[in-house]
Scaffold this motif. Structure first.
Motif, PDB file in Angstrom:
ATOM      1  N   ASP A  27       0.677  -1.130   0.428  1.00 45.77           N
ATOM      2  CA  ASP A  27      -0.086   0.080  -0.049  1.00 45.77           C
ATOM      3  C   ASP A  27       1.325   1.394   0.021  1.00 45.77           C
ATOM      4  OD1 ASP A  27      -2.120  -1.400   0.207  1.00 45.77           O
ATOM      5  OD2 ASP A  27      -2.505  -1.275   2.165  1.00 45.77           O
ATOM      6  N   LEU A  28       2.250   1.446   0.308  1.00 47.20           N
ATOM      7  CA  LEU A  28       3.360   2.098   0.702  1.00 47.20           C
ATOM      8  C   LEU A  28       3.574   2.866  -1.056  1.00 47.20           C
ATOM      9  CD1 LEU A  28       5.219   1.218   3.428  1.00 47.20           C
ATOM     10  CD2 LEU A  28       3.250   2.466   3.086  1.00 47.20           C
ATOM     11  N   LEU A  29       3.478   1.545  -1.991  1.00 43.98           N
ATOM     12  CA  LEU A  29       4.217   2.379  -3.715  1.00 43.98           C
ATOM     13  C   LEU A  29       3.581   3.471  -3.711  1.00 43.98           C
ATOM     14  CD1 LEU A  29       4.833  -1.167  -5.609  1.00 43.98           C
ATOM     15  CD2 LEU A  29       5.891  -0.088  -3.358  1.00 43.98           C
ATOM     16  N   ASP A  30       2.188   3.591  -3.800  1.00 42.94           N
ATOM     17  CA  ASP A  30       1.872   4.697  -4.469  1.00 42.94           C
ATOM     18  C   ASP A  30       1.543   6.512  -3.237  1.00 42.94           C
ATOM     19  OD1 ASP A  30       1.712   3.457  -6.499  1.00 42.94           O
ATOM     20  OD2 ASP A  30      -0.610   2.375  -5.788  1.00 42.94           O
ATOM     21  N   ASP A  31       2.118   5.866  -2.669  1.00 44.65           N
ATOM     22  CA  ASP A  31       2.343   7.125  -1.502  1.00 44.65           C
ATOM     23  C   ASP A  31       3.792   7.903  -1.677  1.00 44.65           C
ATOM     24  OD1 ASP A  31       2.115   8.187   0.605  1.00 44.65           O
ATOM     25  OD2 ASP A  31       1.375   7.125   2.229  1.00 44.65           O
ATOM     26  N   PRO A  32       3.609   9.304  -1.838  1.00 40.24           N
ATOM     27  CA  PRO A  32       4.513  10.104  -2.341  1.00 40.24           C
ATOM     28  C   PRO A  32       5.487  10.073  -0.551  1.00 40.24           C
ATOM     29  CG  PRO A  32       2.710  11.545  -2.458  1.00 40.24           C
ATOM     30  CD  PRO A  32       2.724  10.155  -2.812  1.00 40.24           C
ATOM     31  N   ALA A  33       4.440  10.278   0.272  1.00 37.63           N
ATOM     32  CA  ALA A  33       4.916  10.137   1.987  1.00 37.63           C
ATOM     33  C   ALA A  33       6.539   9.377   2.063  1.00 37.63           C
ATOM     34  CB  ALA A  33       4.533  10.413   2.427  1.00 37.63           C
ATOM     35  N   TRP A  34       6.184   8.202   1.061  1.00 38.39           N
ATOM     36  CA  TRP A  34       6.745   7.738   1.675  1.00 38.39           C
ATOM     37  C   TRP A  34       8.090   6.924   0.326  1.00 38.39           C
ATOM     38  CZ3 TRP A  34       7.986   3.888   5.883  1.00 38.39           C
ATOM     39  CH2 TRP A  34       6.610   4.384   6.395  1.00 38.39           C
ATOM     40  N   VAL A  35       7.452   6.958  -0.876  1.00 43.33           N
ATOM     41  CA  VAL A  35       8.590   6.731  -1.962  1.00 43.33           C
ATOM     42  C   VAL A  35       7.965   7.480  -2.826  1.00 43.33           C
ATOM     43  CG1 VAL A  35       8.500   4.195  -3.976  1.00 43.33           C
ATOM     44  CG2 VAL A  35       7.230   4.089  -1.728  1.00 43.33           C
ATOM     45  N   GLU A  36       8.884   7.974  -3.431  1.00 41.55           N
ATOM     46  CA  GLU A  36       9.859   8.692  -4.642  1.00 41.55           C
ATOM     47  C   GLU A  36      10.632   8.257  -6.253  1.00 41.55           C
ATOM     48  OE1 GLU A  36      12.506  12.606  -5.300  1.00 41.55           O
ATOM     49  OE2 GLU A  36      12.875  11.519  -3.775  1.00 41.55           O
ATOM     50  N   TRP A  37       9.907   8.433  -6.938  1.00 44.39           N
ATOM     51  CA  TRP A  37       9.854   7.324  -7.875  1.00 44.39           C
ATOM     52  C   TRP A  37      10.325   8.664  -9.076  1.00 44.39           C
ATOM     53  CZ3 TRP A  37       8.531   2.559  -8.745  1.00 44.39           C
ATOM     54  CH2 TRP A  37       7.923   1.332  -8.169  1.00 44.39           C
ATOM     55  N   VAL A  38      11.758   8.374  -8.752  1.00 43.82           N
ATOM     56  CA  VAL A  38      12.783   9.640  -9.382  1.00 43.82           C
ATOM     57  C   VAL A  38      12.338   8.834 -11.134  1.00 43.82           C
ATOM     58  CG1 VAL A  38      15.241  10.674 -10.212  1.00 43.82           C
ATOM     59  CG2 VAL A  38      13.803   9.599  -8.064  1.00 43.82           C
ATOM     60  N   GLY A  39      12.662   9.722 -12.412  1.00 42.87           N
ATOM     61  CA  GLY A  39      13.399  10.394 -13.464  1.00 42.87           C
ATOM     62  C   GLY A  39      12.227   8.707 -14.156  1.00 42.87           C
ATOM     63  N   GLY A  40      10.702   8.457 -14.321  1.00 45.35           N
ATOM     64  CA  GLY A  40       9.982   7.409 -14.569  1.00 45.35           C
ATOM     65  C   GLY A  40       8.828   8.097 -13.655  1.00 45.35           C
ATOM     66  N   ARG A  41       7.647   6.897 -15.306  1.00 42.94           N
ATOM     67  CA  ARG A  41       6.648   7.196 -14.206  1.00 42.94           C
ATOM     68  C   ARG A  41       6.548   5.816 -12.567  1.00 42.94           C
ATOM     69  NH1 ARG A  41       1.965   6.319 -18.757  1.00 42.94           N
ATOM     70  NH2 ARG A  41       2.503   8.920 -19.453  1.00 42.94           N
ATOM     71  N   ALA A  42       6.082   5.878 -11.746  1.00 43.01           N
ATOM     72  CA  ALA A  42       5.710   4.319 -10.692  1.00 43.01           C
ATOM     73  C   ALA A  42       5.519   3.191 -11.718  1.00 43.01           C
ATOM     74  CB  ALA A  42       4.440   4.891  -9.545  1.00 43.01           C
ATOM     75  N   ARG A  43       5.333   2.334 -11.150  1.00 44.82           N
ATOM     76  CA  ARG A  43       5.588   1.032 -11.400  1.00 44.82           C
ATOM     77  C   ARG A  43       6.402   0.656 -12.700  1.00 44.82           C
ATOM     78  NH1 ARG A  43       2.035  -1.417  -7.557  1.00 44.82           N
ATOM     79  NH2 ARG A  43       1.354  -0.360  -5.693  1.00 44.82           N
ATOM     80  N   GLU A  44       7.024   1.626 -13.337  1.00 45.43           N
ATOM     81  CA  GLU A  44       7.600   0.798 -14.535  1.00 45.43           C
ATOM     82  C   GLU A  44       8.998   0.725 -14.276  1.00 45.43           C
ATOM     83  OE1 GLU A  44       7.167   3.876 -17.837  1.00 45.43           O
ATOM     84  OE2 GLU A  44       4.202   3.877 -17.517  1.00 45.43           O
ATOM     85  N   TYR A  45       9.709  -0.489 -14.833  1.00 47.22           N
ATOM     86  CA  TYR A  45      10.851  -1.251 -14.810  1.00 47.22           C
ATOM     87  C   TYR A  45      11.540  -1.176 -16.523  1.00 47.22           C
ATOM     88  CZ  TYR A  45       9.144  -1.798 -10.194  1.00 47.22           C
ATOM     89  OH  TYR A  45       8.522  -1.377  -9.485  1.00 47.22           O
ATOM     90  N   GLN A  46      10.593  -0.858 -17.362  1.00 41.29           N
ATOM     91  CA  GLN A  46      11.765  -1.399 -18.666  1.00 41.29           C
ATOM     92  C   GLN A  46      11.878   0.389 -19.488  1.00 41.29           C
ATOM     93  OE1 GLN A  46      12.195  -4.227 -19.819  1.00 41.29           O
ATOM     94  NE2 GLN A  46      11.556  -5.184 -17.556  1.00 41.29           N
ATOM     95  N   PRO A  47      13.155   0.439 -19.803  1.00 41.43           N
ATOM     96  CA  PRO A  47      13.355   1.590 -20.561  1.00 41.43           C
ATOM     97  C   PRO A  47      12.453   1.499 -21.887  1.00 41.43           C
ATOM     98  CG  PRO A  47      14.771   0.041 -21.565  1.00 41.43           C
ATOM     99  CD  PRO A  47      14.339  -1.023 -20.242  1.00 41.43           C
ATOM    100  N   ASP A  48      11.912   2.251 -22.436  1.00 43.03           N
ATOM    101  CA  ASP A  48      11.390   2.857 -23.536  1.00 43.03           C
ATOM    102  C   ASP A  48      11.919   2.331 -24.484  1.00 43.03           C
ATOM    103  OD1 ASP A  48       9.089   4.636 -22.197  1.00 43.03           O
ATOM    104  OD2 ASP A  48      10.322   5.861 -22.313  1.00 43.03           O
ATOM    105  N   GLY A  49      11.322   2.155 -25.984  1.00 43.96           N
ATOM    106  CA  GLY A  49      11.631   1.504 -27.265  1.00 43.96           C
ATOM    107  C   GLY A  49      11.411   0.610 -27.309  1.00 43.96           C
ATOM    108  N   PRO A  50      12.050  -0.647 -28.260  1.00 40.45           N
ATOM    109  CA  PRO A  50      11.885  -1.868 -28.504  1.00 40.45           C
ATOM    110  C   PRO A  50      12.434  -2.140 -27.437  1.00 40.45           C
ATOM    111  CG  PRO A  50      13.407  -1.334 -30.102  1.00 40.45           C
ATOM    112  CD  PRO A  50      13.067   0.135 -28.929  1.00 40.45           C
ATOM    113  N   PRO A  51      11.808  -3.998 -27.285  1.00 40.17           N
ATOM    114  CA  PRO A  51      12.056  -5.023 -26.434  1.00 40.17           C
ATOM    115  C   PRO A  51      13.375  -5.445 -26.480  1.00 40.17           C
ATOM    116  CG  PRO A  51       9.955  -5.366 -27.779  1.00 40.17           C
ATOM    117  CD  PRO A  51      10.298  -4.137 -27.723  1.00 40.17           C
TER     118      PRO A  51
END
Length: 73
Positions: free
Chosen positions: A49-73
């Protein structure tokens, strides 16, 4: 004001995001499952439940819950 205690850093060129908890490097997460395991190891066993709470988690340089770079796989 202090930042969030959990920082999920920019997506690396090859995929995955470095995770730090209170400044301590926890590893490279390739999914929410990896991230939750790092948080469990840091003493936060019910952190989903903390993953979407900015008081607990700061997602730097990209959208939350994304782990792959843009572009072809």
């Amino acid at each position: 004001m202090r930042g969030a205690p959990i920082v999920v850093h920019r997506i690396s060129a090859t995929s995955g995001r470095r995770v730090t908890v209170r400044g301590q490097n926890m590893g490279l997460a390739h999914s929410d499952r990896d991230l939750l395991e790092f948080l469990r190891q840091a003493g936060l066993p019910d952190a989903e439940d903390l993953l979407d709470d900015p008081a607990w988690v700061e997602w730097v340089g990209g959208r939350a819950r994304e782990y792959q770079p843009d572009g072809p796989p």
